[in-house]
Design a protein around this motif. Structure first.
Motif, PDB file in Angstrom:
ATOM      1  N   UNK A  15       0.832  -1.192   0.000  1.00  0.00           N
ATOM      2  CA  UNK A  15       0.000   0.000   0.000  1.00  0.00           C
ATOM      3  C   UNK A  15       0.876   1.256   0.000  1.00  0.00           C
ATOM      4  N   UNK A  16       0.354   2.330  -0.577  1.00  0.00           N
ATOM      5  CA  UNK A  16       1.068   3.590  -0.582  1.00  0.00           C
ATOM      6  C   UNK A  16       1.058   4.150   0.841  1.00  0.00           C
ATOM      7  N   UNK A  17       2.202   4.569   1.350  1.00  0.00           N
ATOM      8  CA  UNK A  17       2.252   5.068   2.727  1.00  0.00           C
ATOM      9  C   UNK A  17       1.601   6.443   2.860  1.00  0.00           C
ATOM     10  N   UNK A  18       1.127   6.743   4.070  1.00  0.00           N
ATOM     11  CA  UNK A  18       0.629   8.080   4.357  1.00  0.00           C
ATOM     12  C   UNK A  18       1.806   9.035   4.448  1.00  0.00           C
ATOM     13  N   UNK A  19       1.508  10.301   4.547  1.00  0.00           N
ATOM     14  CA  UNK A  19       2.564  11.309   4.584  1.00  0.00           C
ATOM     15  C   UNK A  19       3.507  11.140   5.771  1.00  0.00           C
ATOM     16  N   UNK A  20       3.000  10.748   6.923  1.00  0.00           N
ATOM     17  CA  UNK A  20       3.819  10.672   8.133  1.00  0.00           C
ATOM     18  C   UNK A  20       4.372   9.284   8.415  1.00  0.00           C
ATOM     19  N   UNK A  21       4.133   8.327   7.537  1.00  0.00           N
ATOM     20  CA  UNK A  21       4.695   6.989   7.688  1.00  0.00           C
ATOM     21  C   UNK A  21       6.170   6.996   7.290  1.00  0.00           C
ATOM     22  N   UNK A  22       6.946   6.034   7.787  1.00  0.00           N
ATOM     23  CA  UNK A  22       8.342   5.932   7.333  1.00  0.00           C
ATOM     24  C   UNK A  22       8.403   5.640   5.834  1.00  0.00           C
TER      25      UNK A  22
END
Length: 71
Positions: free
Chosen positions: A45-52
């Motif tokens: 899945x595409x990570x959120x903005x604040x994910x590593x």
């Protein structure tokens, strides 16, 4: 001896000293082996903005691979 000959001797000894210093930095047979390389985090899945960041840089996604082209 001429000044040129002395200069060549100095360069020879400097080179020998640099080679000896370089070899002293290399790991020997008695040293511990290097740790295995760290595998990057992979996600489907595409990570959120604040994910590593999935590239393994350790930065947040928004500061690494998720940067926008600029508004």
């Amino acid at each position: 001896m001429s000044k040129r000959g002395s200069n060549e001797d100095d360069r020879f000894h400097d080179r020998r000293r640099r080679e000896r210093d370089y070899k002293a930095q290399l790991p020997g047979e008695d040293d511990e082996p290097l740790p295995p390389p760290v595998e990057p985090i992979k996600s489907d899945a595409k990570p959120d903005r604040n994910d590593p960041c999935p590239c393994g840089s350790g930065k947040k996604y928004k500061k690494c691979c998720g940067k926008a082209g600029g508004k």
